[in-house]
Motif scaffolding. Structure first.
Motif, short mmCIF file in Angstrom:
data_model
loop_
_atom_site.label_atom_id
_atom_site.label_comp_id
_atom_site.label_asym_id
_atom_site.label_seq_id
_atom_site.Cartn_x
_atom_site.Cartn_y
_atom_site.Cartn_z
N ILE A 1 -7.34 -10.63 -78.74
CA ILE A 1 -6.27 -11.27 -79.50
C ILE A 1 -5.31 -11.92 -78.51
CG2 ILE A 1 -4.33 -10.88 -81.08
CD1 ILE A 1 -5.98 -8.54 -82.24
N PRO A 2 -5.15 -13.23 -78.57
CA PRO A 2 -4.33 -13.94 -77.57
C PRO A 2 -2.87 -13.48 -77.56
CG PRO A 2 -5.61 -15.48 -78.90
CD PRO A 2 -5.71 -14.14 -79.57
N TYR A 3 -2.26 -13.54 -76.38
CA TYR A 3 -0.82 -13.36 -76.27
C TYR A 3 -0.15 -14.63 -76.80
CZ TYR A 3 3.36 -11.10 -74.42
OH TYR A 3 4.58 -10.46 -74.29
N ASP A 4 1.08 -14.52 -77.28
CA ASP A 4 1.79 -15.66 -77.88
C ASP A 4 1.01 -16.18 -79.09
OD1 ASP A 4 3.95 -17.32 -78.07
OD2 ASP A 4 3.76 -18.16 -76.06
N GLU B 1 9.48 -15.63 -73.15
CA GLU B 1 10.38 -14.49 -72.98
C GLU B 1 10.19 -13.82 -71.62
OE1 GLU B 1 12.77 -13.00 -74.77
OE2 GLU B 1 12.75 -14.34 -76.50
N LEU B 2 9.02 -14.00 -71.05
CA LEU B 2 8.71 -13.37 -69.76
C LEU B 2 8.94 -14.31 -68.59
CD1 LEU B 2 5.36 -11.67 -70.82
CD2 LEU B 2 7.57 -10.54 -70.53
N PHE B 3 8.98 -15.62 -68.86
CA PHE B 3 9.06 -16.59 -67.77
C PHE B 3 10.17 -17.61 -67.98
CE2 PHE B 3 4.74 -14.88 -67.74
CZ PHE B 3 4.66 -14.45 -66.43
N GLU B 4 9.99 -18.65 -68.78
CA GLU B 4 10.96 -19.74 -68.88
C GLU B 4 12.36 -19.27 -69.27
OE1 GLU B 4 6.94 -21.67 -69.58
OE2 GLU B 4 7.94 -19.80 -70.10
N LYS B 5 12.45 -18.28 -70.14
CA LYS B 5 13.75 -17.78 -70.60
C LYS B 5 14.64 -17.34 -69.44
CE LYS B 5 15.70 -13.81 -73.06
NZ LYS B 5 15.39 -12.64 -73.91
N GLU C 1 -0.46 -12.90 -65.39
CA GLU C 1 0.01 -14.25 -65.10
C GLU C 1 0.61 -14.35 -63.70
OE1 GLU C 1 -0.16 -17.13 -67.13
OE2 GLU C 1 -1.60 -15.85 -68.19
N SER C 2 1.34 -13.32 -63.30
CA SER C 2 1.95 -13.33 -61.97
C SER C 2 0.90 -13.25 -60.87
CB SER C 2 2.94 -12.17 -61.84
OG SER C 2 4.00 -12.29 -62.77
N MET C 3 -0.11 -12.45 -61.09
CA MET C 3 -1.18 -12.33 -60.11
C MET C 3 -1.90 -13.67 -59.94
SD MET C 3 -1.79 -9.33 -58.57
CE MET C 3 -3.55 -9.13 -58.35
N LYS C 4 -2.21 -14.33 -61.05
CA LYS C 4 -2.92 -15.62 -60.98
C LYS C 4 -2.09 -16.66 -60.22
CE LYS C 4 -3.68 -16.13 -65.39
NZ LYS C 4 -4.12 -16.80 -66.64
N ALA C 5 -0.78 -16.63 -60.42
CA ALA C 5 0.09 -17.59 -59.76
C ALA C 5 0.28 -17.27 -58.28
CB ALA C 5 1.44 -17.63 -60.46
N LYS C 6 0.47 -16.00 -57.98
CA LYS C 6 0.71 -15.62 -56.58
C LYS C 6 -0.53 -15.82 -55.72
CE LYS C 6 2.47 -11.96 -53.62
NZ LYS C 6 3.30 -10.75 -53.55
N ARG D 1 4.76 -11.31 -83.38
CA ARG D 1 5.58 -12.52 -83.34
C ARG D 1 6.50 -12.55 -82.12
NH1 ARG D 1 4.46 -12.10 -88.83
NH2 ARG D 1 4.66 -14.04 -90.05
N LYS D 2 6.73 -11.39 -81.53
CA LYS D 2 7.66 -11.29 -80.40
C LYS D 2 6.94 -11.35 -79.05
CE LYS D 2 10.99 -8.74 -83.17
NZ LYS D 2 11.95 -9.87 -83.22
N GLU D 3 5.62 -11.37 -79.07
CA GLU D 3 4.88 -11.55 -77.83
C GLU D 3 4.91 -13.04 -77.47
OE1 GLU D 3 1.59 -8.01 -77.45
OE2 GLU D 3 0.92 -9.95 -78.21
N LYS D 4 5.87 -13.42 -76.62
CA LYS D 4 6.08 -14.82 -76.29
C LYS D 4 6.06 -15.01 -74.77
CE LYS D 4 9.06 -15.52 -80.34
NZ LYS D 4 10.43 -15.89 -80.81
N HIS D 5 5.25 -15.93 -74.35
CA HIS D 5 5.16 -16.27 -72.92
C HIS D 5 6.54 -16.61 -72.35
CE1 HIS D 5 3.23 -18.10 -69.32
NE2 HIS D 5 4.26 -18.93 -69.38
#
Length: 342
Positions: free
Chosen positions: A197-200, A98-102, A154-159, A92-96
């Motif tokens: 198993i998906p993140y978030d 928490e790593l980015f928008e927060k 996620e960072s690699m895909k964006a960069k 439940r704490k694996e949240k996208h």
């Protein structure tokens, strides 16, 4: 770019800034969820029966252990319900967010003291895409969550947004992340495992389909292990020791230096790799809230720099930079002269 062979060893403190609990907090959250008869309690009852859940709760609460892992080591009859409870809380704490928008508000707040060490680490891996695989970094983690590999992916895909995902994954696979006690399942795209198993997961699945949520919880729980299963983890430990023996630098980050985990990592066929294998002189790291008694034990066990810190602390030499400071991971990696990532 990290050009010197470097290994990071991560403990629970490495994930705390991203919404994950310490060992004691995880134990407390499990007890609270059962006591309040929340959704986690309902899931545990469906997987066994209410009397077993109550029995598990009472003994976990009354035990003097600081973590559920330590409790399960002496109570193997609760292993299945225990790892299902662990999974229920952590997934439940694996949240996208928490790593980015927060972090948007944190960056804008000059008074904020939280620092994004995942971001700092990724900045140290900076390289043209074709040279990214020259980063010589390996990671050993005692955590079940998958937040670091998800962040890096996620960072690699964006960069490198002009690159295709297959090429990005090939580059990122050169930085292995080894979960000593397993993890909450394989990540879609990131792992080659067909069962992912998906993140978030809580946001994307639980709210729409309870049946699939329970299926994922069960599958994820089967992918994690606990301390008492050490003999079943010999291949993982062997791989971890291979990482360590080829490293020029070993950094402990957010690690609690549990005696069992230290012996598991650094004892090989009766040989202490820290003392007899020469690894002790290559180790530095954070030591937040590590007691002087534990520092002395660790110094004698083979962390030579920890022993030096202990002696200097005893003599009141607090003006110097310690090799194992009582600091955050970010501050250690950013400011400490013993933590270069080059």
């Amino acid at each position: 770019m990290v050009t010197k062979p470097t290994v990071l060893i991560l403990g629970a403190g490495a994930s705390i800034n991203y919404g994950f609990p310490s060992g004691l907090q995880l134990k407390a959250e499990i007890c609270k969820e059962i006591k309040l008869r929340n959704e986690i309690f309902d899931d545990l009852v469906l997987s066994t029966d209410e009397d077993h859940v109550e029995d598990f709760y009472n003994n976990l609460l009354l035990s003097s252990e600081f973590s559920i892992d330590a409790f399960l080591e002496h109570n193997q009859k609760y292993f299945e319900i225990g790892r299902r409870a662990i999974t229920n809380v952590l997934i439940r704490k694996e949240k996208h967010a928490e790593l980015f928008e927060k972090w948007i508000d944190k960056w804008l707040d000059p008074e904020n003291k939280d620092k994004h060490w995942y971001q700092l680490l990724f900045s140290k891996l900076n390289a043209p895409f074709d040279d990214f695989s020259k980063n010589d970094l390996k990671i050993i983690t005692f955590n079940y969550d998958r937040s670091l590999e998800y962040f890096l992916w996620e960072s690699m895909k964006a960069k490198y947004s002009e690159q295709d995902k297959k090429s990005i994954l090939e580059k990122l696979s050169g930085i292995p992340i080894l979960h000593v006690y397993g993890k909450l399942g394989s990540l879609p795209e990131y792992d080659s495992d067909s069962s992912c198993i998906p993140y978030d997961l809580f946001r994307s699945v639980q709210a729409t389909e309870e049946r699939w949520w329970r299926k994922y919880i069960f599958e994820a729980s089967q992918k994690i292990f606990t301390v008492h299963q050490a003999q079943e983890m010999s291949d993982v430990i062997t791989k971890a020791q291979t990482f360590l023996c080829h490293a020029n630098r070993i950094y402990f980050l957010g690690f609690g230096y549990d005696n069992i985990n230290m012996e598991r990592l650094f004892m090989k066929y009766g040989k202490n790799l820290l003392r007899e294998g020469g690894l002790g002189d290559k180790c530095w790291g954070t030591a937040m809230r590590i007691s002087p008694h534990q520092k002395l034990y660790l110094g004698n066990f083979g962390l030579s720099h920890m022993k030096d810190d202990y002696i200097n602390e005893e003599r009141g030499n607090t003006h110097r930079s310690f090799s194992f400071p009582d600091s955050t991971i970010y501050d250690f990696l950013y400011y400490n002269p013993f933590s270069k990532l080059d």
